[in-house]
Design a protein around this motif. Structure first.
Motif, PDB file in Angstrom:
ATOM      1  N   ILE A   1      21.677  11.230 -16.261  1.00 58.78           N
ATOM      2  CA  ILE A   1      21.166  10.857 -17.584  1.00 58.78           C
ATOM      3  C   ILE A   1      22.360  10.448 -18.440  1.00 58.78           C
ATOM      4  CG2 ILE A   1      19.896  11.620 -19.616  1.00 58.78           C
ATOM      5  CD1 ILE A   1      18.426  13.564 -17.869  1.00 58.78           C
ATOM      6  N   ARG A   2      22.562   9.166 -18.553  1.00 59.43           N
ATOM      7  CA  ARG A   2      23.753   8.636 -19.213  1.00 59.43           C
ATOM      8  C   ARG A   2      23.587   8.574 -20.728  1.00 59.43           C
ATOM      9  NH1 ARG A   2      27.684   8.980 -15.378  1.00 59.43           N
ATOM     10  NH2 ARG A   2      26.946   8.118 -13.396  1.00 59.43           N
ATOM     11  N   PRO A   3      24.631   8.899 -21.478  1.00 59.67           N
ATOM     12  CA  PRO A   3      24.553   8.742 -22.940  1.00 59.67           C
ATOM     13  C   PRO A   3      24.699   7.277 -23.318  1.00 59.67           C
ATOM     14  CG  PRO A   3      26.728   9.537 -22.292  1.00 59.67           C
ATOM     15  CD  PRO A   3      25.899   9.512 -21.043  1.00 59.67           C
ATOM     16  N   ASN A   4      24.142   6.909 -24.464  1.00 56.68           N
ATOM     17  CA  ASN A   4      24.347   5.551 -24.944  1.00 56.68           C
ATOM     18  C   ASN A   4      25.664   5.470 -25.702  1.00 56.68           C
ATOM     19  OD1 ASN A   4      23.858   6.770 -27.422  1.00 56.68           O
ATOM     20  ND2 ASN A   4      21.800   5.921 -27.652  1.00 56.68           N
ATOM     21  N   GLY A   5      25.896   4.354 -26.392  1.00 55.23           N
ATOM     22  CA  GLY A   5      27.160   4.174 -27.101  1.00 55.23           C
ATOM     23  C   GLY A   5      27.387   5.169 -28.212  1.00 55.23           C
TER      24      GLY A   5
ATOM     25  N   ALA B   1      11.268  21.046 -20.214  1.00 56.08           N
ATOM     26  CA  ALA B   1      10.711  20.931 -21.570  1.00 56.08           C
ATOM     27  C   ALA B   1       9.384  21.672 -21.677  1.00 56.08           C
ATOM     28  CB  ALA B   1      10.532  19.458 -21.932  1.00 56.08           C
ATOM     29  N   LEU B   2       8.547  21.560 -20.650  1.00 54.17           N
ATOM     30  CA  LEU B   2       7.242  22.211 -20.679  1.00 54.17           C
ATOM     31  C   LEU B   2       7.362  23.725 -20.652  1.00 54.17           C
ATOM     32  CD1 LEU B   2       4.131  21.968 -20.577  1.00 54.17           C
ATOM     33  CD2 LEU B   2       4.320  21.923 -18.080  1.00 54.17           C
ATOM     34  N   PHE B   3       8.326  24.250 -19.892  1.00 50.62           N
ATOM     35  CA  PHE B   3       8.439  25.699 -19.725  1.00 50.62           C
ATOM     36  C   PHE B   3       9.599  26.315 -20.517  1.00 50.62           C
ATOM     37  CE2 PHE B   3       6.039  24.467 -15.917  1.00 50.62           C
ATOM     38  CZ  PHE B   3       4.967  25.336 -16.040  1.00 50.62           C
ATOM     39  N   SER B   4      10.052  25.610 -21.546  1.00 50.81           N
ATOM     40  CA  SER B   4      11.076  26.187 -22.420  1.00 50.81           C
ATOM     41  C   SER B   4      10.860  25.835 -23.881  1.00 50.81           C
ATOM     42  CB  SER B   4      12.477  25.716 -21.997  1.00 50.81           C
ATOM     43  OG  SER B   4      12.667  24.347 -22.318  1.00 50.81           O
ATOM     44  N   GLY B   5      10.166  24.703 -24.155  1.00 50.37           N
ATOM     45  CA  GLY B   5       9.989  24.259 -25.529  1.00 50.37           C
ATOM     46  C   GLY B   5      11.239  23.639 -26.122  1.00 50.37           C
ATOM     47  N   MET B   6      12.265  23.430 -25.310  1.00 49.61           N
ATOM     48  CA  MET B   6      13.511  22.850 -25.815  1.00 49.61           C
ATOM     49  C   MET B   6      13.341  21.360 -26.096  1.00 49.61           C
ATOM     50  SD  MET B   6      15.865  24.888 -23.055  1.00 49.61           S
ATOM     51  CE  MET B   6      17.222  23.733 -23.091  1.00 49.61           C
ATOM     52  N   ARG B   7      14.129  20.855 -27.027  1.00 52.78           N
ATOM     53  CA  ARG B   7      14.130  19.431 -27.337  1.00 52.78           C
ATOM     54  C   ARG B   7      14.768  18.671 -26.182  1.00 52.78           C
ATOM     55  NH1 ARG B   7      15.758  22.309 -31.900  1.00 52.78           N
ATOM     56  NH2 ARG B   7      14.350  22.123 -33.701  1.00 52.78           N
ATOM     57  N   SER B   8      14.356  17.412 -26.001  1.00 56.03           N
ATOM     58  CA  SER B   8      14.864  16.627 -24.874  1.00 56.03           C
ATOM     59  C   SER B   8      16.370  16.435 -24.967  1.00 56.03           C
ATOM     60  CB  SER B   8      14.159  15.269 -24.813  1.00 56.03           C
ATOM     61  OG  SER B   8      14.355  14.537 -26.010  1.00 56.03           O
ATOM     62  N   GLY B   9      16.887  16.251 -26.198  1.00 57.01           N
ATOM     63  CA  GLY B   9      18.326  16.089 -26.362  1.00 57.01           C
ATOM     64  C   GLY B   9      19.094  17.340 -25.983  1.00 57.01           C
ATOM     65  N   GLU B  10      18.508  18.509 -26.254  1.00 57.08           N
ATOM     66  CA  GLU B  10      19.135  19.780 -25.892  1.00 57.08           C
ATOM     67  C   GLU B  10      19.205  19.932 -24.373  1.00 57.08           C
ATOM     68  OE1 GLU B  10      17.625  22.358 -29.801  1.00 57.08           O
ATOM     69  OE2 GLU B  10      16.494  22.421 -27.928  1.00 57.08           O
ATOM     70  N   ILE B  11      18.142  19.529 -23.675  1.00 57.27           N
ATOM     71  CA  ILE B  11      18.113  19.662 -22.219  1.00 57.27           C
ATOM     72  C   ILE B  11      19.062  18.657 -21.572  1.00 57.27           C
ATOM     73  CG2 ILE B  11      16.628  19.672 -20.183  1.00 57.27           C
ATOM     74  CD1 ILE B  11      14.249  20.131 -22.062  1.00 57.27           C
ATOM     75  N   ALA B  12      19.007  17.402 -22.027  1.00 63.02           N
ATOM     76  CA  ALA B  12      19.819  16.349 -21.412  1.00 63.02           C
ATOM     77  C   ALA B  12      21.309  16.632 -21.531  1.00 63.02           C
ATOM     78  CB  ALA B  12      19.482  15.002 -22.049  1.00 63.02           C
ATOM     79  N   ALA B  13      21.723  17.362 -22.569  1.00 66.37           N
ATOM     80  CA  ALA B  13      23.146  17.631 -22.792  1.00 66.37           C
ATOM     81  C   ALA B  13      23.633  18.920 -22.133  1.00 66.37           C
ATOM     82  CB  ALA B  13      23.421  17.696 -24.293  1.00 66.37           C
TER      83      ALA B  13
END
Length: 449
Positions: free
Chosen positions: A336-340, A262-274
């Motif tokens: 990193i597990r998704p929720n329901g 996130a720090l070295f790309s500026g991507m959103r956390s949801g974008e990275i986690a997926a």
């Protein structure tokens, strides 16, 4: 309760109910009620899927919402439904018809998932049977005023199980360590969804007017919502227990990698986690994150290619990616597990809050999104052009801000890579995390040619 679950299992919508309610632990039920649930019994099967602490009323609410979400039959006209004999315009019915109407149009999956939270909030605040025509403007004003006090994820906290939302807020205020509350942006998002619901009800002649028109949640003090990390805060975070003081084997978990990416790309956390393993690929000779997962993107313009920063190469990210590729894994960060609702970022955000606390960073205005603020600030310091900034950060939804970008398209990937290589955070030293201290000149040429 077990008999009720058995009755549910015989229904036609059992599969969708199971998905909506998610899994639970039998152990929690046994501990709470001091009973023994035998393995292989019907009660064991039901509890393991529906959840140990779910009360019957909560189950009924979830079933009601889920039936609306998974409905495949055409939605009846809202006016016709509310005009049937002995039919009351309850809040529950209003939410059901609104969802069906939206699902029949172009409702984005992210919007549909976000509205689930709004439904739960309204049902917990007013009650499912409350006639919508009886909710006064003062009551809507009271709800909006309390939005900033709603605990984040209160529906999953055992301490709040079965309590009305007002009591949840009172209990949270009395806690020795109060839980995290909804951010200003989250409150604004809730308000927008509620206004959309009430405007629709007015248009469909269910309500004579929007009783909450013009109402908004109270604004927090300037700068109190989210801010960028200062250099000393970044150094403190990346020197905490999670990251250690000495370089070691390539870390194998997403909790380690998401803040760095996130720090070295500026991507959103949801974008990275997926991200999938295949999403780290070479595009026109440049190693990139390829963001194409529709469910993880905020807007259609968010689909983009983000070049890897050289610092991520020094940190050993490619070694991690290649290891996952060789093992045949699909997810880049399977831990990193998704929720329901198939949302990975919300679950990770709670974990990251604990990481920040462990590092002594307790300011609530510091979140995962703060990395995006930090990256944007670094772009400003470089005085990059607007088209480059938009291409890297995935901005530009709706009307274009820049006509040159609108007609000329996004900048070439080579230009984005050159800009990415110049992004820096003066004073931040991550050498203790480097596993590839001196990337070969040839590898860097391949990266940025």
């Amino acid at each position: 309760m077990v008999e009720f679950y058995e009755e549910l299992a015989e229904g036609d919508h059992w599969g969708s109910w199971r998905v909506a309610l998610g899994r639970s632990t039998v152990a929690a039920y046994e501990e709470e009620h001091s009973v023994r649930v035998l393995p292989g019994s019907t009660a064991h099967a039901m509890l393991s899927e529906l959840g140990a602490q779910v009360q019957v009323e909560h189950v009924r609410r979830a079933i009601h919402r889920d039936e609306a979400f998974y409905a495949t039959t055409p939605a009846p006209g809202s006016t016709d439904l509310f005009n049937r004999p002995n039919t009351q315009a309850s809040l529950s019915k209003l939410l059901t018809i609104f969802r069906r109407d939206k699902e029949g149009s172009r409702w984005r999956p992210a919007s549909a998932r976000a509205f689930v939270k709004v439904e739960r909030l309204l049902l917990d605040w007013f009650g499912a049977a409350r006639p919508v025509t009886e909710v006064t403007r003062d009551e809507w004003r009271d709800l909006f005023a309390h939005l900033p006090h709603v605990p984040v994820g209160y529906t999953r906290m055992r301490a709040f199980a079965g309590l009305p939302l007002k009591q949840v807020i009172e209990l949270a205020d009395a806690m020795e360590e109060p839980p995290l509350r909804l951010s200003e942006k989250s409150c604004a998002d809730y308000a927008i969804q509620i206004q959309s619901l009430l405007n629709w009800a007015n248009k469909e002649e269910i309500l004579p007017k929007n009783p909450a028109k013009g109402l908004t949640p109270p604004r927090a003090r300037a700068g109190a919502d989210r801010r960028r990390f200062e250099t000393n805060e970044l150094q403190r975070l990346f020197s905490s227990t999670l990251y250690g003081e000495r370089p070691g084997p390539t870390p194998e978990n997403g909790v380690y990698w998401l803040p760095l990416i996130a720090l070295f790309s500026g991507m959103r956390s949801g974008e990275i986690a997926a991200l999938k393993v295949r999403d780290v690929a070479v595009v026109e000779g440049v190693r990139c994150f390829r963001l194409r997962n529709v469910d993880a993107l905020k807007t259609s313009y968010s689909a983009r290619d983000v070049p890897l920063h050289p610092e991520l190469l020094k940190l050993g990210l490619m070694a991690y990616v290649e290891k996952r590729r060789r093992s045949g894994e699909e997810e880049l960060f399977p831990d990193i597990r998704p929720n329901g609702k198939k949302d990975r970022s919300s679950e990770f955000s709670r974990t990251f809050r604990k990481v920040l606390t462990a590092a002594g960073l307790t300011d609530p205005s510091l979140t995962m999104h703060s990395f995006r603020h930090s990256f944007a600030h670094a772009l400003v310091a470089l005085q990059v052009t607007l088209p480059v900034a938009e291409a890297l950060q995935g901005w530009g939804a709706g009307k274009p801000r820049n006509m040159f970008a609108h007609y000329g398209g996004r900048p070439p990937i080579s230009q984005l890579a050159e800009t990415m290589a110049r992004v820096s955070y003066p004073g931040l030293n991550l050498s203790h995390l480097h596993t590839c201290r001196n990337p070969t000149p040839s590898s860097l040429r391949r990266q940025f040619d």
